[in-house]
Design a protein around this motif. Structure first.
Motif, PDB file in Angstrom:
ATOM      1  N   TRP A 158       0.830  -1.205   0.000  1.00 14.83           N
ATOM      2  CA  TRP A 158       0.000   0.000   0.000  1.00 14.83           C
ATOM      3  C   TRP A 158       0.864   1.254   0.000  1.00 14.83           C
ATOM      4  O   TRP A 158       0.589   2.216  -0.720  1.00 14.83           O
ATOM      5  CB  TRP A 158      -0.927  -0.021   1.210  1.00 14.83           C
ATOM      6  CG  TRP A 158      -1.728   1.236   1.394  1.00 14.83           C
ATOM      7  CD1 TRP A 158      -1.563   2.205   2.332  1.00 14.83           C
ATOM      8  CD2 TRP A 158      -2.821   1.674   0.577  1.00 14.83           C
ATOM      9  NE1 TRP A 158      -2.477   3.219   2.174  1.00 14.83           N
ATOM     10  CE2 TRP A 158      -3.276   2.922   1.109  1.00 14.83           C
ATOM     11  CE3 TRP A 158      -3.476   1.140  -0.526  1.00 14.83           C
ATOM     12  CZ2 TRP A 158      -4.332   3.614   0.548  1.00 14.83           C
ATOM     13  CZ3 TRP A 158      -4.533   1.845  -1.081  1.00 14.83           C
ATOM     14  CH2 TRP A 158      -4.953   3.058  -0.543  1.00 14.83           C
ATOM     15  N   MET A 159       1.930   1.254   0.779  1.00 12.92           N
ATOM     16  CA  MET A 159       2.852   2.373   0.802  1.00 12.92           C
ATOM     17  C   MET A 159       3.480   2.584  -0.577  1.00 12.92           C
ATOM     18  O   MET A 159       3.585   3.714  -1.070  1.00 12.92           O
ATOM     19  CB  MET A 159       3.960   2.123   1.833  1.00 12.92           C
ATOM     20  CG  MET A 159       4.987   3.237   1.945  1.00 12.92           C
ATOM     21  SD  MET A 159       6.404   2.723   2.955  1.00 12.92           S
ATOM     22  CE  MET A 159       5.584   2.272   4.481  1.00 12.92           C
ATOM     23  N   ALA A 160       3.881   1.477  -1.207  1.00 12.11           N
ATOM     24  CA  ALA A 160       4.494   1.576  -2.531  1.00 12.11           C
ATOM     25  C   ALA A 160       3.519   2.159  -3.550  1.00 12.11           C
ATOM     26  O   ALA A 160       3.881   3.036  -4.354  1.00 12.11           O
ATOM     27  CB  ALA A 160       4.968   0.196  -2.988  1.00 12.11           C
ATOM     28  N   PHE A 161       2.276   1.699  -3.515  1.00 13.68           N
ATOM     29  CA  PHE A 161       1.290   2.212  -4.466  1.00 13.68           C
ATOM     30  C   PHE A 161       0.935   3.671  -4.184  1.00 13.68           C
ATOM     31  O   PHE A 161       0.604   4.417  -5.113  1.00 13.68           O
ATOM     32  CB  PHE A 161       0.036   1.343  -4.446  1.00 13.68           C
ATOM     33  CG  PHE A 161       0.124   0.150  -5.355  1.00 13.68           C
ATOM     34  CD1 PHE A 161       0.175   0.309  -6.732  1.00 13.68           C
ATOM     35  CD2 PHE A 161       0.171  -1.133  -4.838  1.00 13.68           C
ATOM     36  CE1 PHE A 161       0.263  -0.781  -7.584  1.00 13.68           C
ATOM     37  CE2 PHE A 161       0.262  -2.233  -5.682  1.00 13.68           C
ATOM     38  CZ  PHE A 161       0.307  -2.061  -7.047  1.00 13.68           C
ATOM     39  N   ARG A 162       1.013   4.092  -2.933  1.00 13.60           N
ATOM     40  CA  ARG A 162       0.763   5.507  -2.637  1.00 13.60           C
ATOM     41  C   ARG A 162       1.844   6.384  -3.264  1.00 13.60           C
ATOM     42  O   ARG A 162       1.542   7.422  -3.867  1.00 13.60           O
ATOM     43  CB  ARG A 162       0.733   5.723  -1.127  1.00 13.60           C
ATOM     44  CG  ARG A 162      -0.551   5.255  -0.451  1.00 13.60           C
ATOM     45  CD  ARG A 162      -0.630   5.743   0.980  1.00 13.60           C
ATOM     46  NE  ARG A 162      -0.662   7.200   1.034  1.00 13.60           N
ATOM     47  CZ  ARG A 162      -0.597   7.895   2.163  1.00 13.60           C
ATOM     48  NH1 ARG A 162      -0.456   7.267   3.326  1.00 13.60           N
ATOM     49  NH2 ARG A 162      -0.649   9.208   2.140  1.00 13.60           N
ATOM     50  N   HIS A 163       3.111   5.957  -3.119  1.00 12.56           N
ATOM     51  CA  HIS A 163       4.187   6.725  -3.749  1.00 12.56           C
ATOM     52  C   HIS A 163       4.052   6.703  -5.270  1.00 12.56           C
ATOM     53  O   HIS A 163       4.208   7.741  -5.931  1.00 12.56           O
ATOM     54  CB  HIS A 163       5.544   6.145  -3.342  1.00 12.56           C
ATOM     55  CG  HIS A 163       5.950   6.466  -1.945  1.00 12.56           C
ATOM     56  ND1 HIS A 163       6.110   7.761  -1.497  1.00 12.56           N
ATOM     57  CD2 HIS A 163       6.237   5.666  -0.886  1.00 12.56           C
ATOM     58  CE1 HIS A 163       6.474   7.744  -0.224  1.00 12.56           C
ATOM     59  NE2 HIS A 163       6.553   6.487   0.171  1.00 12.56           N
ATOM     60  N   LEU A 164       3.770   5.519  -5.810  1.00 13.22           N
ATOM     61  CA  LEU A 164       3.637   5.411  -7.264  1.00 13.22           C
ATOM     62  C   LEU A 164       2.425   6.199  -7.753  1.00 13.22           C
ATOM     63  O   LEU A 164       2.491   6.868  -8.799  1.00 13.22           O
ATOM     64  CB  LEU A 164       3.508   3.938  -7.659  1.00 13.22           C
ATOM     65  CG  LEU A 164       3.408   3.639  -9.149  1.00 13.22           C
ATOM     66  CD1 LEU A 164       4.637   4.146  -9.905  1.00 13.22           C
ATOM     67  CD2 LEU A 164       3.227   2.141  -9.387  1.00 13.22           C
ATOM     68  N   GLY A 165       1.326   6.144  -7.008  1.00 17.00           N
ATOM     69  CA  GLY A 165       0.131   6.880  -7.406  1.00 17.00           C
ATOM     70  C   GLY A 165       0.345   8.375  -7.384  1.00 17.00           C
ATOM     71  O   GLY A 165      -0.155   9.098  -8.266  1.00 17.00           O
ATOM     72  N   ALA A 166       1.103   8.863  -6.404  1.00 18.17           N
ATOM     73  CA  ALA A 166       1.392  10.295  -6.354  1.00 18.17           C
ATOM     74  C   ALA A 166       2.202  10.721  -7.571  1.00 18.17           C
ATOM     75  O   ALA A 166       1.944  11.785  -8.166  1.00 18.17           O
ATOM     76  CB  ALA A 166       2.157  10.627  -5.074  1.00 18.17           C
ATOM     77  N   PHE A 167       3.157   9.894  -7.949  1.00 20.53           N
ATOM     78  CA  PHE A 167       3.980  10.218  -9.119  1.00 20.53           C
ATOM     79  C   PHE A 167       3.151  10.175 -10.405  1.00 20.53           C
ATOM     80  O   PHE A 167       3.170  11.126 -11.209  1.00 20.53           O
ATOM     81  CB  PHE A 167       5.147   9.235  -9.208  1.00 20.53           C
ATOM     82  CG  PHE A 167       5.956   9.357 -10.466  1.00 20.53           C
ATOM     83  CD1 PHE A 167       6.825  10.428 -10.653  1.00 20.53           C
ATOM     84  CD2 PHE A 167       5.859   8.399 -11.477  1.00 20.53           C
ATOM     85  CE1 PHE A 167       7.577  10.541 -11.806  1.00 20.53           C
ATOM     86  CE2 PHE A 167       6.601   8.515 -12.632  1.00 20.53           C
ATOM     87  CZ  PHE A 167       7.458   9.584 -12.806  1.00 20.53           C
ATOM     88  N   LEU A 168       2.409   9.096 -10.604  1.00 17.02           N
ATOM     89  CA  LEU A 168       1.620   8.963 -11.835  1.00 17.02           C
ATOM     90  C   LEU A 168       0.506   9.997 -11.884  1.00 17.02           C
ATOM     91  O   LEU A 168       0.180  10.523 -12.955  1.00 17.02           O
ATOM     92  CB  LEU A 168       1.041   7.549 -11.922  1.00 17.02           C
ATOM     93  CG  LEU A 168       2.044   6.423 -12.136  1.00 17.02           C
ATOM     94  CD1 LEU A 168       1.335   5.073 -12.161  1.00 17.02           C
ATOM     95  CD2 LEU A 168       2.823   6.627 -13.435  1.00 17.02           C
ATOM     96  N   GLY A 169      -0.092  10.285 -10.726  1.00 17.94           N
ATOM     97  CA  GLY A 169      -1.131  11.302 -10.705  1.00 17.94           C
ATOM     98  C   GLY A 169      -0.605  12.657 -11.142  1.00 17.94           C
ATOM     99  O   GLY A 169      -1.301  13.413 -11.837  1.00 17.94           O
TER     100      GLY A 169
END
Length: 404
Positions: A158-169
């Motif tokens: 979940w932490m990894a996807f939050r960082h990735l989601g912030a970047f992709l967003g």
């Protein structure tokens, strides 16, 4: 301590220093490979403390010496794994409060934050290995530990996807991704992080006797497997295009070989899934199929190793960032390919060649191939020791400015 005596890693901190923790954790795994494939562990998919002590009590001098070295290696590098992880977590807090953090988050380098969940997942995997090796009776309570481990990996995922989601967003919603500065495989780091979470999530599939636990492990690890594969494929195409136009970014050149540890992790993930399918759901694969899968992985790894080493030599990376006056946190990315190749060679030999009947276990050919794997492992041990002294030892002399 004055700035003149601060270690290089503290003077120019980067989230890529989490790779120091990752490399030490990877070396923990390489020493566990000795116990995994050279110590008998009947009735269990992995050796535990009781198996190791039984082998030590009944084995010859060679077996006893190997066990001592393996256990010492696991203890030392797991300690370094946790030590580097704690050091990075402490310094990361100052990094995110620093003036330049906003510019960092607005650049391609934002995905370097994925090095944190990558290192955290490696630490959980390393802790499980240390528990198996050093804690008596742990195997008797593993069925209670497996759900807790999956919860831990889900939290890291979940932490990894939050960082990735912030970047992709940011880059998809507002644009701003710099394709010209993407001339490396640095954007594969998110895939590597998700793969590390996935391989930990797949462990219960290979070790649990509870069908519900095995099924949950299979489903969840498959999600991370596919996510890592999709992101890695996209990053591969984007990186190659930028490198063909701009040439490789010198300081990021070690990322050309990041596919090696990525494939090792995904390969182990699939082996764990196959074992769970076999023991719990009566899905039987053949030794020949496993040999072909592992041979394909090792072939791709060999190609990227040759490619990466050629480029590193061509641009003078070793003389600049490893042995020269410039320091780069990305130098720790050189440890991962060697560790990945060493671990994959052990699996290719034991789960592929030996299982298919092509090589006799503990014969001359067996030890020759094992020797190559151990040679790579020892080379990475030396590299980690050297890099730790270079980056983390306080130096009374002024350090050269790190590359931008």
């Amino acid at each position: 301590m004055s700035s003149r005596t601060l270690p290089a890693a503290a003077q120019a901190y980067s989230p890529l220093y989490f790779l120091a923790s990752l490399g030490a954790g990877g070396l923990t795994v390489t020493f566990f490979m000795w116990l995994m494939f050279w110590v008998p562990h009947p009735g269990k998919p992995v050796p535990v403390f009781e198996d190791i002590m039984a082998a030590f009590a009944t084995g010859g001098t060679g077996m006893q010496g190997m066990i001592i070295l393996a256990m010492a290696g696991i203890a030392v590098f797991f300690f370094l794994n946790i030590k580097a992880l704690v050091w990075n977590l402490n310094h990361l807090r100052g990094f995110v409060r620093a003036e330049g953090y906003a510019a960092f988050r607005a650049s391609n380098a934002e995905t370097q934050m994925m090095a944190m969940p990558l290192a955290l997942a490696m630490a959980v995997n390393g802790a499980f290995i240390a528990g198996l090796v050093f804690v008596p009776g742990l195997w008797s309570i593993t069925e209670y530990l497996f759900p807790l481990a999956m919860i831990a990996f889900l939290a890291i995922g979940w932490m990894a996807f939050r960082h990735l989601g912030a970047f992709l967003g940011r880059v998809i919603g507002k644009g701003g991704f710099d394709h010209g500065a993407n001339n490396s495989f640095a954007q594969k780091l998110p895939a590597f992080a998700l793969a590390m979470v996935g391989v930990g999530m797949a462990a219960p599939a290979a070790m649990s006797a509870n069908p519900l636990t095995v099924g949950a492990s299979l489903v969840l690890s498959t999600f991370f497997l596919m996510a890592a594969g999709v992101i890695a494929a996209i990053a591969l195409v984007m990186g190659i295009q930028a490198m063909l136009e701009k040439g490789v970014a010198p300081e990021a050149a070690p990322t050309l070989m990041i596919i090696i540890p990525l494939l090792t992790v995904l390969g182990i993930l699939m082996l764990r899934q196959d074992h769970g399918l076999h023991t719990t759901f009566e899905v039987h694969g053949s030794a020949g199929e496993t040999l072909v899968m592992l041979s394909r992985i090792l072939s791709v790894q060999g190609l990227f190793a040759l490619f990466g080493l050629f480029v590193l030599a061509r641009i003078g990376y070793w003389s600049r960032f490893v042995f020269g006056q410039s320091t780069s946190a990305g130098a720790y990315a050189l440890v991962c390919p060697g560790v990945g190749l060493s671990v994959m060679m052990h699996f290719w030999l034991n789960k592929g060649l030996v299982a298919a009947g092509l090589v006799a276990k503990f014969g001359a050919a067996y030890w020759a191939i094992s020797g190559v794997a151990v040679g790579l492992q020892l080379a990475m041990v030396a590299l980690v020791v050297y890099l730790n002294r270079r980056h983390f030892r306080a130096d009374p002399m002024p350090l050269a400015q790190p590359a931008a």
